[in-house]
Write a protein that holds these residues in place. Structure first.
Motif: not given
Length: 198
Positions: A16, A20-21, A24, A27-28, A66, A87-88, A90-91
């Motif tokens: 991404s 976008q990251t 994410f 959201q976390l 990240c 999940e990570l 995929r991002v």
């Protein structure tokens, strides 16, 4: 010694964008977690920008954004548990996620002294064992460590005063692994503490 760390694998998805990251990470809850110099999210974004300024490849930049996702040896608060690695990935893509995982797993006290030495073991705090590391992994860990710590030294004068000499010694040992830009930043920020240089 257990099996070697695998060589970085090609991304299985198109990573991404950084924006976008960041969404994410919000959201976390990264924006609500305190960190020296502000919030964890602010620190992660600064590390990303520093790596970008050093011309790091995209996967390493996203890993820097990240790098604390699973917690680290120096910052135990995790945004994701290890069972959510996919999940990570995929991002940010599998290559960047692998760097994040290796960085999080690193036992710093045991690994740092030999990081620039070929064939010195990587000590994994998650599994409690040691394994071999590729040159590429060593370079990624050194560059990410430099970006992480130099951001803190730049943003926090108290941190720089307390840890600057130790960080300069550490990054001097890492110098064979660091980009020219990372070493220049080290010298600029830590190498002229008395105004005359070392």
């Amino acid at each position: 010694m257990s099996a070697s760390l695998p060589s970085p694998s090609p991304p299985t998805v198109v990573p991404s964008t950084a924006a976008q990251t960041v969404g994410f990470l919000r959201q976390l809850g990264a924006e609500q977690i305190g960190h020296p110099g502000g919030t964890l999210l602010a620190h992660l974004c600064r590390v990303y920008r520093l790596l970008a300024a050093w011309d790091a490849r995209p996967a390493l930049r996203l890993a820097g954004l990240c790098h604390a996702a699973y917690g680290t040896d120096g910052f135990p608060t995790a945004l994701l548990t290890l069972d959510r690695r996919a999940e990570l990935a995929r991002v940010i893509g599998s290559e960047a996620e692998e760097i994040v995982h290796v960085y999080a797993a690193m036992d710093r006290k045991a690994t740092y002294p030999g990081l620039a030495t070929p064939n010195a073991p990587f000590h994994d705090r998650f599994i409690g064992g040691a394994r071999a590391m590729t040159r590429g992994h060593r370079e990624d860990l050194a560059e990410l460590t430099a970006a992480n710590e130099l951001d803190l030294a730049r943003i926090n004068p108290v941190f720089r005063e307390q840890w600057g000499p130790d960080l300069l010694a550490l990054f001097t040992r890492f110098r064979p692994l660091l980009s020219a830009q990372a070493w220049e930043e080290t010298e600029t920020l830590l190498g002229r503490r008395d105004g005359r240089g070392h």
